[in-house]
Scaffold this motif. Structure first.
Motif, short mmCIF file in Angstrom:
data_model
loop_
_atom_site.label_atom_id
_atom_site.label_comp_id
_atom_site.label_asym_id
_atom_site.label_seq_id
_atom_site.Cartn_x
_atom_site.Cartn_y
_atom_site.Cartn_z
N LEU A 27 -26.42 119.66 42.63
CA LEU A 27 -27.47 119.01 43.02
C LEU A 27 -28.14 118.13 42.21
CD1 LEU A 27 -29.06 121.72 45.44
CD2 LEU A 27 -27.61 119.91 46.22
N ALA A 28 -28.30 118.44 41.03
CA ALA A 28 -29.02 117.88 39.83
C ALA A 28 -28.22 116.65 39.51
CB ALA A 28 -29.28 118.82 38.73
N ILE A 29 -26.84 116.72 39.57
CA ILE A 29 -26.04 115.43 39.46
C ILE A 29 -25.98 114.39 40.31
CG2 ILE A 29 -23.67 114.46 38.96
CD1 ILE A 29 -23.23 117.22 37.59
N ILE A 30 -26.07 114.84 41.65
CA ILE A 30 -26.06 114.04 42.95
C ILE A 30 -27.29 113.30 42.84
CG2 ILE A 30 -26.07 113.98 45.21
CD1 ILE A 30 -24.29 116.46 45.35
N ILE A 31 -28.59 114.05 42.66
CA ILE A 31 -29.81 113.18 42.47
C ILE A 31 -30.13 112.45 41.47
CG2 ILE A 31 -32.48 113.97 42.21
CD1 ILE A 31 -31.98 116.54 43.57
N SER A 32 -29.43 112.70 40.09
CA SER A 32 -29.52 111.97 39.19
C SER A 32 -28.64 110.50 39.46
CB SER A 32 -29.16 112.53 38.08
OG SER A 32 -29.91 113.77 37.78
N ALA A 33 -27.50 110.69 40.12
CA ALA A 33 -26.84 109.68 40.34
C ALA A 33 -27.44 108.62 41.45
CB ALA A 33 -25.43 109.89 41.05
#
Length: 438
Positions: A27-33
């Protein structure tokens, strides 16, 4: 645009904050993207389209991990993994530092002599967890040992993955105006390996040498529970499984396709009767359980990298710091390393970072009068920085996949932060030393 508001800087800092706050890495990667895309001025629908299309960049890697996870489950069900763990346990007895040395050695072999990368971890590590528990071994030391074995060899040894990494350095330096032979790279990057080795010693002998208690939980169900001598003997099913593992390696080397190699290995295991066909669905499910999460993280990491490139933030960030590099060798090296750290932390691959950095760094190094040897070290360190410590890197995801098989090892606090501190800091220090020494 201010460096602080650069999409790459915003997204990487956000990714680190979310992970430290124990937000799931996926989830952190998706939000950061999404944050990177919005900060870069892309419409939200364009961000998601770019992200999803970019996920295909790691599709082969993801498929490899799923199939190899299934093969690992098959080895566990035949009892072969348990036999290997028990044999290692009988060798180390109560000496935990010998166990760490064995893990480091196996990890190094997985990069160069038998280039299977992190595929050995879900096979070997889960059956060893109870051994580690008896030794009261701090798994952060094991994570650092595995990360060192996964990363240091490609930096300093010209074989396997190291040949690919060093070939990329030589090729991109030559293309950008500084002729270098592939065989020259390791003659300079050894100093980075030395720095990482010192970091490993600091982790094992100082930071994580004290005992740490864990609960004994059998991480993966297996069919070999007896402790007698008979349990350590190889039978027909074990030999068939070993043949499958050998075939996986040979097919991979011949075809350059790890998924095909894993598929052939599984065919031998099931076709030879080492594991009953009735357990095929169960093994696939266990394989997804072992490596599926890592596979999906690698997929979304590729999507994240595509969004970063689409924003133009990487080029903007490089151009913003170039004027500060023109007159000071120390400042130039420090900024190049810092930039490499940010890009690799976001993209998650040191190999893919090399072409991005070489285009702009090589002319600066030529302008400042850096020797080819010093430039090799700077480029290699800048590309490799962040590989250890990045939540989206297989250098950290791999060790966590094995050490957290019983749910007692946190990806961020027990793998990413320890490896970041013990390997990235030495890489920075020794790269700066090399800039003046070489």
């Amino acid at each position: 645009m201010s460096i602080i508001f650069n999409p790459v800087v915003i997204s990487v800092i956000l990714l680190c904050i979310l992970c430290v706050c124990r937000i799931n890495v996926l989830l952190a990667i998706i939000i950061s993207a999404i944050a990177a895309g919005v900060a870069g001025g892309l419409p939200i629908d364009k961000v998601m389209d770019t992200f999803i299309s970019g996920m295909g960049g790691n599709s082969e890697t993801a498929l490899s991990y799923i199939l190899l996870g299934t093969f690992a489950a098959a080895m566990t069900h035949t009892g072969l993994a348990t036999i290997l763990a028990k044999k290692i346990g009988s060798v180390i007895k109560d000496k935990k530092f010998i166990l760490l040395a064995i893990l480091t050695g196996i990890a190094m072999l997985s990069q160069n002599l038998i280039p299977v990368h992190i595929a050995f971890i879900p096979i070997l590590i889960p059956p060893l967890l109870n051994v580690m528990n008896k030794l009261k071994l701090d798994r952060r030391a094991a994570a650092c040992s595995l990360a060192f074995g996964l990363k240091a060899p490609y930096i300093m040894i010209p074989a396997g993955f190291g040949l690919i990494f060093q070939g990329l350095i030589a090729e991109n330096m030559t293309l950008n105006g500084m002729a270098v032979l592939k065989n020259d790279v390791w003659k300079s990057t050894w100093i980075l390996g030395l720095g990482m080795f010192i970091g490993l010693l600091a982790a094992v002998l100082i930071s994580y040498r004290n005992s740490r208690e864990y609960n004994d939980i059998q991480p993966v169900e297996n069919e070999l529970e007896r402790e007698d001598a008979q349990a350590l003997k190889l039978n027909k099913n074990h030999y068939i499984t070993l043949l499958g593992a050998f075939a996986t390696l040979i097919i991979q080397l011949l075809t350059k396709s790890l998924p095909l190699g894993a598929l052939v290995g599984l065919g031998i295991v099931f076709g030879g009767g080492a594991v009953s066909h009735r357990k095929m669905d169960k093994l696939i499910n266990e394989g997804i359980g072992l490596m599926g999460y890592v596979a999906f993280v690698m997929l979304v990491a590729a999507g994240f990298a595509m969004v970063l490139k689409a924003t133009g933030g990487i080029d903007t960030l490089v151009q913003a710091i170039l004027p500060f590099m023109q007159n000071s060798r120390f400042l130039a090296v420090s900024l190049m390393l810092l930039l490499g750290l940010f890009i690799t932390m976001g993209i998650g691959t040191s190999f893919g970072t090399i072409p991005i950095l070489a285009v702009l760094f090589i002319p600066v190094c030529i302008h400042l009068g850096f020797s080819p040897a010093a430039t090799i070290v700077i480029l290699a360190a800048a590309a490799a920085l962040g590989d250890a410590g990045s939540p989206a890197s297989d250098t950290t995801l791999g060790p966590t996949a094995g050490l957290n098989a019983d749910g007692q090892h946190n990806h961020i606090t027990d793998t990413c932060i320890p490896t970041f501190l013990h390997f990235n800091i030495p890489l920075i220090i020794f790269a700066i030393i090399a800039a003046y020494l070489f």
